[in-house]
Design an enzyme around this catalytic site. Structure first.
Site, PDB file in Angstrom:
ATOM      1  N   ARG A  97     -82.219  50.151  23.269  1.00 40.86           N
ATOM      2  CA  ARG A  97     -81.122  49.467  23.343  1.00 40.86           C
ATOM      3  C   ARG A  97     -79.704  49.824  24.075  1.00 40.86           C
ATOM      4  O   ARG A  97     -79.249  50.887  24.056  1.00 40.86           O
ATOM      5  CB  ARG A  97     -80.495  49.024  21.785  1.00 40.86           C
ATOM      6  CG  ARG A  97     -81.633  48.024  20.938  1.00 40.86           C
ATOM      7  CD  ARG A  97     -81.126  47.916  19.574  1.00 40.86           C
ATOM      8  NE  ARG A  97     -82.162  47.522  18.742  1.00 40.86           N
ATOM      9  CZ  ARG A  97     -82.111  47.253  17.284  1.00 40.86           C
ATOM     10  NH1 ARG A  97     -80.794  47.523  16.686  1.00 40.86           N
ATOM     11  NH2 ARG A  97     -82.974  46.722  16.925  1.00 40.86           N
ATOM     12  N   SER A 190     -81.911  42.901  18.156  1.00 38.89           N
ATOM     13  CA  SER A 190     -81.806  42.517  17.049  1.00 38.89           C
ATOM     14  C   SER A 190     -80.349  41.706  16.478  1.00 38.89           C
ATOM     15  O   SER A 190     -79.908  40.761  16.807  1.00 38.89           O
ATOM     16  CB  SER A 190     -81.997  43.895  15.692  1.00 38.89           C
ATOM     17  OG  SER A 190     -81.965  43.377  14.550  1.00 38.89           O
ATOM     18  N   ASP A 355     -80.807  36.922  11.359  1.00 43.40           N
ATOM     19  CA  ASP A 355     -80.152  37.484  12.424  1.00 43.40           C
ATOM     20  C   ASP A 355     -80.574  37.237  13.713  1.00 43.40           C
ATOM     21  O   ASP A 355     -81.396  36.259  13.781  1.00 43.40           O
ATOM     22  CB  ASP A 355     -80.125  38.914  12.305  1.00 43.40           C
ATOM     23  CG  ASP A 355     -81.401  39.750  12.448  1.00 43.40           C
ATOM     24  OD1 ASP A 355     -82.428  38.932  12.100  1.00 43.40           O
ATOM     25  OD2 ASP A 355     -81.486  40.765  12.655  1.00 43.40           O
ATOM     26  N   ASP A 357     -82.923  38.338  15.884  1.00 44.72           N
ATOM     27  CA  ASP A 357     -84.187  38.096  16.170  1.00 44.72           C
ATOM     28  C   ASP A 357     -85.047  37.898  14.960  1.00 44.72           C
ATOM     29  O   ASP A 357     -86.128  37.506  14.781  1.00 44.72           O
ATOM     30  CB  ASP A 357     -85.040  39.669  16.541  1.00 44.72           C
ATOM     31  CG  ASP A 357     -84.793  40.668  15.556  1.00 44.72           C
ATOM     32  OD1 ASP A 357     -83.846  40.559  14.743  1.00 44.72           O
ATOM     33  OD2 ASP A 357     -85.620  41.438  15.789  1.00 44.72           O
ATOM     34  N   ASP A 359     -85.374  39.010  11.677  1.00 40.45           N
ATOM     35  CA  ASP A 359     -85.786  39.989  10.659  1.00 40.45           C
ATOM     36  C   ASP A 359     -85.037  40.147   9.658  1.00 40.45           C
ATOM     37  O   ASP A 359     -85.466  40.746   8.381  1.00 40.45           O
ATOM     38  CB  ASP A 359     -86.508  41.309  11.432  1.00 40.45           C
ATOM     39  CG  ASP A 359     -85.304  41.880  11.978  1.00 40.45           C
ATOM     40  OD1 ASP A 359     -84.018  41.742  11.990  1.00 40.45           O
ATOM     41  OD2 ASP A 359     -85.701  43.145  12.654  1.00 40.45           O
ATOM     42  N   THR A 423     -84.892  55.156   6.098  1.00 44.47           N
ATOM     43  CA  THR A 423     -84.600  54.007   6.620  1.00 44.47           C
ATOM     44  C   THR A 423     -85.528  53.775   7.958  1.00 44.47           C
ATOM     45  O   THR A 423     -85.650  54.569   8.947  1.00 44.47           O
ATOM     46  CB  THR A 423     -83.175  53.782   7.257  1.00 44.47           C
ATOM     47  OG1 THR A 423     -82.379  53.864   6.018  1.00 44.47           O
ATOM     48  CG2 THR A 423     -82.683  52.546   7.970  1.00 44.47           C
ATOM     49  N   GLU A 442     -84.927  46.734   2.475  1.00 41.27           N
ATOM     50  CA  GLU A 442     -83.708  47.682   2.817  1.00 41.27           C
ATOM     51  C   GLU A 442     -82.394  46.887   2.478  1.00 41.27           C
ATOM     52  O   GLU A 442     -82.281  45.893   2.647  1.00 41.27           O
ATOM     53  CB  GLU A 442     -83.601  47.949   4.586  1.00 41.27           C
ATOM     54  CG  GLU A 442     -85.051  48.920   4.782  1.00 41.27           C
ATOM     55  CD  GLU A 442     -85.220  48.851   6.349  1.00 41.27           C
ATOM     56  OE1 GLU A 442     -85.581  49.986   6.894  1.00 41.27           O
ATOM     57  OE2 GLU A 442     -84.341  48.089   7.167  1.00 41.27           O
ATOM     58  N   LYS A 455     -89.912  43.417   8.986  1.00 49.54           N
ATOM     59  CA  LYS A 455     -89.329  42.671   7.800  1.00 49.54           C
ATOM     60  C   LYS A 455     -89.076  41.243   8.192  1.00 49.54           C
ATOM     61  O   LYS A 455     -89.137  40.933   9.586  1.00 49.54           O
ATOM     62  CB  LYS A 455     -87.790  43.396   7.616  1.00 49.54           C
ATOM     63  CG  LYS A 455     -87.021  43.659   9.149  1.00 49.54           C
ATOM     64  CD  LYS A 455     -85.754  44.627   8.473  1.00 49.54           C
ATOM     65  CE  LYS A 455     -85.313  45.151  10.003  1.00 49.54           C
ATOM     66  NZ  LYS A 455     -84.258  46.305   9.711  1.00 49.54           N
TER      67      LYS A 455
END
EC number: 5.4.2.2
Length: 632
Positions: A97, A190, A355, A357, A359, A423, A442, A455
């Protein structure tokens, strides 16, 4: 319920100290309830990006490098483009990213894609099938063409791509699994902002639908440091706006409906007739905020066409390259307009957001916010009765280490295997592939199950609608419905309440943030059980490490933990999912079995621990931050 007692999260403005993101980008837009075109005509507009960093067409290969023909298969001409390593392409399980302008540099994306193919065994892609899609953010159109041409140049047999380049992260995972693909590319950053000045990202998922493991991402990075050529097919840009197959010699690109496979999976997981019995009731109202992100493409086909919701229940439902100038992160700060609707006079019964994308998810009731930690625990506790897929009960439960212990108590009561992992969704994926895990979550608004290996925001929304539908299936018209708040409070009465909050300090100067973590590591190295921290007595302090029970791999330095004798916890972590700076996250948790105290505001209940966390860490001294960017 008054907002002060129900809302376990606080909305705060981004401080002016935050650099790199202008305040104008993060204004809270009004929710827009828009008419939708039919899916067959679904398309969103793109702005033209100029200059294109790696122009590849029938007439040109690269603005920066000469090329030579090295192979030709029938009508497919493969060219070799000389290149040089580019710094800064360190890759994690969330992929790579960066700011859009970084990816627009000559050969930046092309180098990474070629480095990926250089990292994979030939049998993992040669003449194989790869999936391609993304969240619709700025630069996806150009990136898709680059990826398609390099895939063809490296011998991939077929690319399956979502119409207009659209596929949510969870849909990519679902399509990979259903079509038995070799893997897939996800073009997304994301929940990070999109647009010319903001973020873009790319990641690769394996044949299980799971993000590539560190063994591969480390190889990708290593290959970015030594890359010398890019193999690319000399073919024209593919029209991604039309469904169908385009062939170039022995290589083909199939443009598919981005919703179909995922919708089919959801209909197999959930009892849609049960959900429809609730959603179509005149006395039940809900709002889904797609935040102008990828789930806008899925919201109408699922919630309206299949489940009978009104068209007006979908907000911000058209995917936009810049997410409507918003920050597509479903929390109480960035989805404030949705929060205001749910807390407004005569608010809807149920609200949810996802959000960039798709997930992540946020769940709300009327004047009530469900913490992600509670959400996954409640889904796990109710799933066997409310969700068809789990009619035999879940195999096991798991949470990320910073997530509250709510899920632990469900696992204990139901006598289920339980796992606490670092995580990162990949840790759940290993357990799922081994048949040890069904439901996991999470605290960072990620919830999911073993139906895919990512997710899944829409899955979580459908899970909650299933629970509400099951709890209200015998309610006659005019009877008071069991509400979101009722479901949560019933859960607390059974299992106790884990008060939980997270403080995020976004885009901190990296050196100060790292120095703070090193200071804390030094502090815990000298700590011992019984040490006093104000009124709290230390049970243990450590830097969380995890040994994967499936493959034996070890993940160390996953977060500094202070765990006290009453079970209270303070956790400090740095997050690397942004494209610039460091995000400091502080997690605070305290268990409360007393039902009479369950309606307390979390910030009040946790204030002594919050004050202790800020004092122990010397956060202000290290980062200069007076206030967090987001409190959850």
């Amino acid at each position: 319920m008054a907002m002060e007692s129900a809302l376990t999260s606080t909305r705060v403005s981004i401080p002016s100290l935050c650099s790199g993101i202008s305040s104008s980008h993060h204004h809270h837009r009004s929710l827009s309830f828009l008419n939708f075109p039919k899916l067959s005509s679904f398309k969103y507009s793109f702005r033209t990006i100029s200059p294109v960093p790696f122009v590849v067409s029938a007439s040109s290969v690269s603005p920066s490098s000469p090329s030579t023909s090295v192979a030709q298969s029938q009508d497919l001409k493969i060219k070799s483009v000389p290149t040089k390593p580019i710094e800064g392409q360190k890759t994690g399980t969330s992929g790579l990213r960066k700011k859009v302008k970084v990816f627009m540099q000559d050969n930046y994306l092309a180098n990474w894609i070629q480095a990926l193919f250089n990292s994979l065994p030939l049998e993992d892609y040669k003449n194989g099938l790869l999936v391609l899609g993304g969240d619709g953010r700025y630069f996806n159109r150009e990136a898709a063409q680059i990826i398609i041409k390099i895939a063809a140049g490296n011998g991939v047999g077929k690319i399956l791509v979502g119409k207009d380049g659209i596929l949510s992260t969870q849909a990519v995972s679902a399509v990979i699994r259903k079509r038995e693909a070799n893997g897939g590319f996800i073009m997304s950053a994301s929940h990070n902002p999109g647009g010319p000045e903001y973020d873009w990202g790319i990641k690769f998922n394996y044949s299980s639908g799971q993000p590539a493991p560190e063994s591969i991402t480390d190889k990708i990075y290593g290959n970015t440091l030594s890359i010398s050529e890019i193999k690319i097919a000399d073919i024209p840009d593919v029209d991604l706006s039309q469904l169908g197959v385009t062939k170039y010699g022995n290589f083909s690109v199939e443009v598919v409906d981005p919703v179909a496979d995922y919708l089919e999976l959801m209909e197999n997981v959930f009892d849609f007739s049960l959900i429809r019995s609730l959603v179509s009731r005149p006395d039940f109202r809900f709002v889904f905020d797609a935040m102008h992100a990828v789930t806008g493409a899925y919201a109408k086909p699922i919630f309206v066409d299949k489940l009978g919701a009104s068209l007006e229940s979908i907000a911000n439902g058209v995917p936009l390259e810049d997410f409507g100038h918003g920050h597509p992160d479903p929390n109480l700060t960035y989805a404030e307009d949705l929060v205001n609707i749910l807390y407004g006079e005569n608010g809807p019964d149920f609200g949810a957001a996802s959000d960039g994308d798709g997930d992540r998810n946020m769940i709300l009731g009327r004047s009530f916010f469900v913490t992600p930690s509670d959400s996954v625990a409640i889904i796990a506790a109710q799933c066997q009765y409310a969700i068809h897929y789990f009619q035999s009960g879940p195999k096991g439960l798991a949470r990320s280490m910073p997530t509250s212990g709510s899920l632990d108590r469900v696992a204990q009561k139901l006598n289920l295997p339980f796992f606490e992992v670092p995580t990162g969704w990949k840790f759940f994926g290993n357990l799922m592939d081994a048949g040890k895990l069904s439901i996991c979550g999470e605290e960072s608004f990620g919830t999911g199950s073993d139906h895919i290996r990512e997710k899944d925001g829409i899955w979580a929304v459908l899970a909650w609608l299933s629970i509400l539908a099951y709890r209200n299936k015998d309610k006659k018209s005019g009877e008071k419905l069991v509400s979101v708040a009722d479901v949560v409070k019933d859960h607390w009465a059974t299992y106790g309440r884990n008060f939980f909050s997270r403080y995020d300090y976004e885009e901190c100067e990296s050196e100060g943030a790292n120095n703070m973590i090193e200071y804390l590591r030094d502090l815990i190295s000298k700590s011992k059980a019984g040490d006093k921290y104000g009124s709290y007595s230390l049970d243990f302090a450590d830097d969380f490490a995890y040994t994967d029970p499936v493959d034996g791999s070890v993940a160390s330095k996953q977060g500094v933990r202070f765990v006290f004798s009453d079970g209270s916890r303070i956790i400090f972590r740095l997050s690397g999912t942004g494209s610039a700076g460091a995000t400091v996250r502080i997690y605070i948790e305290q268990f409360e079995p007393d039902v009479s105290k369950h309606d307390m505001d979390a910030q009040i209940a946790l204030k002594p621990l919050i004050d202790l966390a800020l004092s122990v860490s010397k956060l202000k001294d290290f980062t200069g931050r007076e206030k967090p960017t987001v409190i959850t």
